[in-house]
Design an enzyme around this catalytic site. Sequence first.
Site, mmCIF file in Angstrom:
data_model
loop_
_atom_site.group_PDB
_atom_site.id
_atom_site.type_symbol
_atom_site.label_atom_id
_atom_site.label_comp_id
_atom_site.label_asym_id
_atom_site.label_seq_id
_atom_site.Cartn_x
_atom_site.Cartn_y
_atom_site.Cartn_z
ATOM 1 N N GLU A 93 0.939 -1.222 0.139
ATOM 2 C CA GLU A 93 0.672 0.074 -0.239
ATOM 3 C C GLU A 93 1.101 1.357 0.031
ATOM 4 O O GLU A 93 2.079 1.022 0.538
ATOM 5 C CB GLU A 93 -0.763 -0.062 0.745
ATOM 6 N N CYS A 107 3.482 8.360 0.911
ATOM 7 C CA CYS A 107 4.295 7.220 1.775
ATOM 8 C C CYS A 107 3.939 5.963 1.485
ATOM 9 O O CYS A 107 2.997 5.389 0.231
ATOM 10 C CB CYS A 107 2.933 7.177 2.931
ATOM 11 N N CYS A 114 5.951 -7.271 7.047
ATOM 12 C CA CYS A 114 7.257 -6.334 8.037
ATOM 13 C C CYS A 114 7.377 -7.398 9.517
ATOM 14 O O CYS A 114 6.750 -8.372 9.743
ATOM 15 C CB CYS A 114 6.558 -5.532 8.320
ATOM 16 N N CYS A 118 7.071 -4.600 15.360
ATOM 17 C CA CYS A 118 7.007 -3.741 17.132
ATOM 18 C C CYS A 118 4.769 -3.628 17.366
ATOM 19 O O CYS A 118 3.782 -4.184 16.426
ATOM 20 C CB CYS A 118 6.234 -1.777 15.912
ATOM 21 N N CYS A 121 1.525 -1.749 15.837
ATOM 22 C CA CYS A 121 1.384 -1.305 14.333
ATOM 23 C C CYS A 121 0.167 -2.681 13.051
ATOM 24 O O CYS A 121 1.675 -3.354 13.384
ATOM 25 C CB CYS A 121 3.423 -1.202 13.899
ATOM 26 N N LEU A 226 11.061 5.862 17.640
ATOM 27 C CA LEU A 226 11.273 6.490 18.991
ATOM 28 C C LEU A 226 10.859 5.402 19.783
ATOM 29 O O LEU A 226 10.867 4.553 20.312
ATOM 30 C CB LEU A 226 12.099 7.232 19.479
ATOM 31 N N CYS A 344 -1.040 6.807 10.108
ATOM 32 C CA CYS A 344 0.483 5.346 10.312
ATOM 33 C C CYS A 344 0.063 4.707 11.600
ATOM 34 O O CYS A 344 -1.024 4.340 12.098
ATOM 35 C CB CYS A 344 0.958 6.903 11.780
#
Length: 362
Positions: A93, A107, A114, A118, A121, A226, A344
């Site tokens: 995407e 983006c 991935c 995380c 996410c 971070l 995000c």
Amino acid sequence: MNNKTDLCNFTREQLAGYFKDIDLPPGRAVQVFAWLQRPGIGDFAAMTGVRQEIRATLAKHARISRLTPSAIAESRDGTVKYGFRLDDGAVIESVLIPDESGRHTLCVSSQAGCAMGCGFCLTGSQAFVRNLRPAEMVNQVLAVLEQMIQSGVARPTVRELINNLVFMGMGEPLANYDNLITALAVLMDAKGLEFTARRVTVSTCGIVPRLADLARDTRVNLAVSLHAADDATRSRLMPINRTHGLEALLAACRAYPLAKGKRILMEYVMLQGINDSPEAAQRLADRLAGIPCRINLLPYNASACLPYACSSAAVILEFQAVLRRAGFRTLIRDSRGADIGAACGQLAGRVSGPAEEQSQCS
């Protein structure tokens, strides 16, 4: 499967080498390279300014890959999410984000899925499929440019349609390093789309050894995800921290060479009751002391699939105030495209909104 060589994987210099390999004049490669970077050019016959014999030889040995959206979703705020199905069935995407002045940021994804895991996410909750090839990153940009032209977005030149590129889509860009650098070289080439370094940002969750490589190989902007200022919290949220802890990551940031006036962008997602206390803000200020940076606070985009909630507006404002008192430029970023799963942390290889999300949790 088309076994011909995909010219869209080549930088201009690599294309000249390929021309030599198939007995074409290397000096003609620059002309073909420029045609490859035009939206809407899907075959050699369309390269009307290139000599016929060169086009015929290229058609025999090579191909031009392109991406066509398999799904498009538009948010109430104008954000547009594009889903692309790749040759092997993998889905990625891209997200086009307009601002109030009419400028556009795209983006871009660097991987299908991935491997970073995380916890907050949605992309990280999906299985890692594979790295994207350089062409698959570049072609996201060309496909969106073509869609913008078809929808009537007008600028004096094609190069002005997209103002900024951010490699913050699906995947960890620095885990696909060589292909990323090739894609950046193509996108930033003066004979192509000519994105300047100040218009391109690469985000990382903290692949520390690659930061020195990135500084050596390109001058694009750096963003660091971070999200916590202590190792215990960050390791809980981001498994990469167990390999490359905060001390090593922040040391690499301090050593990162920056042009005059440039800053590293520190990204910090606001998670209710986890990393959002005033004490956490002060820890963050202390840890970032001496690093030229600015901080983006990201209100968390909640997902039915994940066990996190966004901090309240009052808590986020208090967190920002602590950082500002410590001298850091700190912005609270607006969430864009949340209603279509484009904000995000929401990219998960599908084009859908929150109403469909619950049934797709795995």
